[in-house]
Design a protein around this motif. Structure first.
Motif, short mmCIF file in Angstrom:
data_model
loop_
_atom_site.label_atom_id
_atom_site.label_comp_id
_atom_site.label_asym_id
_atom_site.label_seq_id
_atom_site.Cartn_x
_atom_site.Cartn_y
_atom_site.Cartn_z
N PRO A 130 -7.68 -1.45 -0.72
CA PRO A 130 -7.70 -0.03 -1.12
C PRO A 130 -6.44 0.70 -0.64
N TRP B 144 -6.04 8.57 -12.05
CA TRP B 144 -6.25 7.78 -10.83
C TRP B 144 -6.80 8.65 -9.70
N SER C 8 -10.47 9.27 -10.02
CA SER C 8 -11.28 8.07 -10.28
C SER C 8 -11.33 7.15 -9.07
N GLY C 9 -11.29 7.73 -7.90
CA GLY C 9 -11.41 6.90 -6.71
C GLY C 9 -10.22 6.95 -5.79
N LYS C 10 -9.03 7.11 -6.32
CA LYS C 10 -7.79 7.25 -5.57
C LYS C 10 -7.68 6.24 -4.43
N ARG D 267 -9.69 4.74 -2.70
CA ARG D 267 -10.68 3.66 -2.66
C ARG D 267 -10.35 2.56 -3.66
N THR D 268 -9.30 2.76 -4.47
CA THR D 268 -8.93 1.77 -5.48
C THR D 268 -7.73 0.95 -5.00
N THR D 269 -7.48 -0.15 -5.68
CA THR D 269 -6.35 -1.00 -5.35
C THR D 269 -5.11 -0.56 -6.14
N ARG E 142 -5.55 -1.37 -9.81
CA ARG E 142 -6.43 -0.42 -10.50
C ARG E 142 -5.70 0.89 -10.76
N MET E 143 -4.85 1.32 -9.83
CA MET E 143 -4.07 2.53 -10.04
C MET E 143 -3.18 2.39 -11.28
#
Length: 262
Positions: free
Chosen positions: A104, A176, A179-181, A183-185, A188-189
């Motif tokens: 993350p 991004w 949508s989680g910022k 907490r995403t990889t 995913r970004m």
């Protein structure tokens, strides 16, 4: 007074995309919201200037070279939250680890970034340090919605397909961010940025802007929940980075700051 730059090469003029290249609806949306937000930006700037005079002498604003549309460079404005001339090597190492590790995308703040000034942790968690980028939006360097502008050192690690995220103007917020910022990889970004590029519209931008406030509130809430002593609100260390472990030491630090105004 010249603002400090985060890069060593000599200063060069901004090569950011001219505002005329933005879609008409997007430029109109940027101008309307930025002009409406300017009074709030002025008040926040005044408050930050007073706090900085008390506890961390130096420029209020900070500029940093970023990569804009088409790989062109421009200077991005922020409220200064780090010590003057803070080194950037730790951030570069952290970003390389995020790209390779698939973990993350948490900021160094979560690990106790020693470069930060004492009062700025909650300020950064709320995203208020990025409000001066409204100036970049007015100038046409950025848009309100779009992929976040990356550093030149980060851009070098992008593959050709990942560099597509620079096909549009960078933004203050984006798909991004809502949508989680953190907490995403990294992967995913990139996926979310490219999804925005392929489907951007006026309705989509309005939805992202509407989702930004609750997303920021969630980030701030997560930060506050992570504090062992929430009432500190980010005043966890002195300007030299030493912890303020007692109320007496904290009060002494505040008194020294107040004396600077006399």
């Amino acid at each position: 007074m010249a603002l400090p730059s985060a890069t060593l090469p000599p200063e060069r003029p901004s090569l950011a995309e001219p505002s005329s290249l933005l879609p008409g609806w997007k430029r109109a949306l940027d101008l309307v919201i930025c002009i409406a937000a300017l009074p709030a930006l002025g008040l926040v700037t005044l408050a930050v200037a007073v706090i900085r005079t008390l506890f961390s002498p130096g420029p209020v604003l900070y500029r940093q070279e970023r990569v804009g549309r088409g790989g062109r460079r421009f200077f991005c404005f922020k409220f200064r939250t780090m010590r003057v001339c803070a080194p950037t090597s730790s951030h570069e190492d952290h970003f390389r680890a995020l790209v390779k590790g698939g973990t993350p995308m948490q900021k160094l703040d979560a690990r106790g970034d020693a470069r930060l000034n004492a009062w700025t942790r909650m300020f950064r968690a709320s995203g208020c340090d990025e409000l001066p980028q409204l100036i970049n939006v007015l100038r046409g360097d950025m848009s309100l919605v779009g992929p976040r502008p990356c550093l030149p050192s980060e851009f070098e690690h992008f593959t050709p397909s990942q560099r597509r995220r620079c096909d549009v103007a960078p933004g203050l917020t984006g798909l991004w961010q809502v949508s989680g910022k953190n907490r995403t990889t990294f992967e995913r970004m990139i996926e979310l940025d490219l999804l925005y590029i392929d489907s951007r519209s006026l309705g989509g931008d309005l939805k992202i802007l509407a989702r930004t406030v609750p997303a920021v509130a969630a980030e701030l809430g997560a930060y506050l929940r992570g504090l062992k002593r929430p009432f500190r609100f980010g005043f966890a260390s002195s300007p030299q980075g030493r912890p303020l472990r007692s109320g007496r030491r904290a009060a002494s630090w505040w008194r020294r700051g107040l004396r600077r105004l006399r």
